[in-house]
Design a protein around this motif. Structure first.
Motif, mmCIF file in Angstrom:
data_model
loop_
_atom_site.group_PDB
_atom_site.id
_atom_site.type_symbol
_atom_site.label_atom_id
_atom_site.label_comp_id
_atom_site.label_asym_id
_atom_site.label_seq_id
_atom_site.Cartn_x
_atom_site.Cartn_y
_atom_site.Cartn_z
ATOM 1 N N PRO A 145 0.802 -1.229 0.000
ATOM 2 C CA PRO A 145 0.000 0.000 0.000
ATOM 3 C C PRO A 145 0.833 1.277 0.000
ATOM 4 O O PRO A 145 0.321 2.342 -0.324
ATOM 5 C CB PRO A 145 -0.857 -0.126 1.252
ATOM 6 C CG PRO A 145 -0.142 -1.084 2.124
ATOM 7 C CD PRO A 145 0.606 -2.016 1.204
ATOM 8 N N HIS A 146 2.119 1.178 0.345
ATOM 9 C CA HIS A 146 2.981 2.358 0.295
ATOM 10 C C HIS A 146 3.233 2.797 -1.149
ATOM 11 O O HIS A 146 3.641 3.924 -1.389
ATOM 12 C CB HIS A 146 4.295 2.118 1.045
ATOM 13 C CG HIS A 146 5.013 0.881 0.644
ATOM 14 N ND1 HIS A 146 4.603 -0.378 1.056
ATOM 15 C CD2 HIS A 146 6.103 0.688 -0.129
ATOM 16 C CE1 HIS A 146 5.428 -1.282 0.550
ATOM 17 N NE2 HIS A 146 6.341 -0.669 -0.169
ATOM 18 N N TYR A 147 2.987 1.889 -2.135
ATOM 19 C CA TYR A 147 3.066 2.255 -3.556
ATOM 20 C C TYR A 147 1.708 2.744 -4.046
ATOM 21 O O TYR A 147 1.600 3.739 -4.724
ATOM 22 C CB TYR A 147 3.492 1.064 -4.412
ATOM 23 C CG TYR A 147 4.886 0.560 -4.157
ATOM 24 C CD1 TYR A 147 5.957 1.425 -3.966
ATOM 25 C CD2 TYR A 147 5.147 -0.809 -4.111
ATOM 26 C CE1 TYR A 147 7.236 0.947 -3.737
ATOM 27 C CE2 TYR A 147 6.425 -1.289 -3.891
ATOM 28 C CZ TYR A 147 7.462 -0.404 -3.705
ATOM 29 O OH TYR A 147 8.720 -0.879 -3.485
ATOM 30 N N HIS A 148 0.692 1.957 -3.740
ATOM 31 C CA HIS A 148 -0.685 2.251 -4.167
ATOM 32 C C HIS A 148 -1.593 1.298 -3.382
ATOM 33 O O HIS A 148 -1.209 0.162 -3.113
ATOM 34 C CB HIS A 148 -0.834 2.034 -5.677
ATOM 35 C CG HIS A 148 -2.177 2.413 -6.198
ATOM 36 N ND1 HIS A 148 -3.247 1.547 -6.201
ATOM 37 C CD2 HIS A 148 -2.624 3.570 -6.722
ATOM 38 C CE1 HIS A 148 -4.290 2.168 -6.714
ATOM 39 N NE2 HIS A 148 -3.946 3.388 -7.038
ATOM 40 N N PRO A 149 -2.813 1.715 -3.036
ATOM 41 C CA PRO A 149 -3.678 0.845 -2.216
ATOM 42 C C PRO A 149 -3.941 -0.543 -2.814
ATOM 43 O O PRO A 149 -4.099 -1.501 -2.063
ATOM 44 C CB PRO A 149 -4.978 1.645 -2.106
ATOM 45 C CG PRO A 149 -4.572 3.061 -2.308
ATOM 46 C CD PRO A 149 -3.409 3.027 -3.261
ATOM 47 N N ALA B 16 6.275 -9.646 -10.296
ATOM 48 C CA ALA B 16 4.960 -9.691 -10.945
ATOM 49 C C ALA B 16 4.066 -8.793 -10.102
ATOM 50 O O ALA B 16 4.112 -8.836 -8.871
ATOM 51 C CB ALA B 16 4.396 -11.103 -10.993
ATOM 52 N N VAL B 17 3.270 -7.958 -10.779
ATOM 53 C CA VAL B 17 2.422 -7.009 -10.068
ATOM 54 C C VAL B 17 1.031 -6.946 -10.709
ATOM 55 O O VAL B 17 0.904 -7.007 -11.915
ATOM 56 C CB VAL B 17 3.062 -5.608 -10.011
ATOM 57 C CG1 VAL B 17 3.298 -5.042 -11.401
ATOM 58 C CG2 VAL B 17 2.228 -4.660 -9.171
ATOM 59 N N CYS B 18 0.040 -6.863 -9.841
ATOM 60 C CA CYS B 18 -1.349 -6.665 -10.261
ATOM 61 C C CYS B 18 -1.859 -5.414 -9.561
ATOM 62 O O CYS B 18 -1.663 -5.255 -8.353
ATOM 63 C CB CYS B 18 -2.194 -7.877 -9.865
ATOM 64 S SG CYS B 18 -3.938 -7.701 -10.274
ATOM 65 N N HIS B 19 -2.497 -4.534 -10.324
ATOM 66 C CA HIS B 19 -3.018 -3.279 -9.768
ATOM 67 C C HIS B 19 -4.529 -3.314 -9.560
ATOM 68 O O HIS B 19 -5.125 -2.292 -9.260
ATOM 69 C CB HIS B 19 -2.649 -2.106 -10.684
ATOM 70 C CG HIS B 19 -1.182 -1.880 -10.788
ATOM 71 N ND1 HIS B 19 -0.465 -1.181 -9.838
ATOM 72 C CD2 HIS B 19 -0.277 -2.265 -11.722
ATOM 73 C CE1 HIS B 19 0.798 -1.145 -10.190
ATOM 74 N NE2 HIS B 19 0.946 -1.794 -11.322
#
Length: 127
Positions: A100-104, A121-124
């Motif tokens: 969450p420090h990057y984005h919720p 690997a990242v999911c937004h």
């Protein structure tokens, strides 16, 4: 904004075996090998979903300091990426979870590949 990118790997065949396993959970696969006559004999090959967007290039400039984040279409893909990377010999650099420090809704997992590259690997998307 980025169309494609590549990294140098010390042992192309070992890195290809690692990325074959790591890319599968993301719906990507090895799509092409550039003919040796076009590379001066250096092994170069690309991964992607529909076209090559991530390239391995056999060479000496490998390792730490590089960070590459691959897009995942779900949190389950992030989890599967991490499990596959660990099973393929990757080293943990951050288990799957919210950041969450990057984005919720930032859900990612981080692993060091055989050359020390920090891959993710990242999911937004929300759950």
């Amino acid at each position: 904004m980025i169309d494609h990118l590549g990294i140098c790997v010390a042992d192309f065949d070992a890195s290809k075996a690692f990325y074959d396993k790591v890319m599968a959970p993301l719906g990507a696969s090895f799509l092409m090998m550039v003919p040796a006559e076009h590379t001066g004999g250096v092994k170069v090959g690309g991964y992607g979903r529909e076209r090559p967007t991530f390239w391995l290039h056999e060479g000496a400039e490998t390792g730490p300091g590089r960070h590459i984040a691959f897009s995942a279409r779900s949190r389950a893909e992030v989890d599967a990426f991490y499990a596959a990377a660990m099973a393929a010999g990757g080293r943990d650099n951050g288990a799957p979870g919210l950041r969450p420090h990057y984005h919720p809704d930032y859900y990612g997992a981080f692993v060091f590949d055989p050359d020390g590259n920090n891959i993710e690997a990242v999911c937004h998307l929300p759950e």
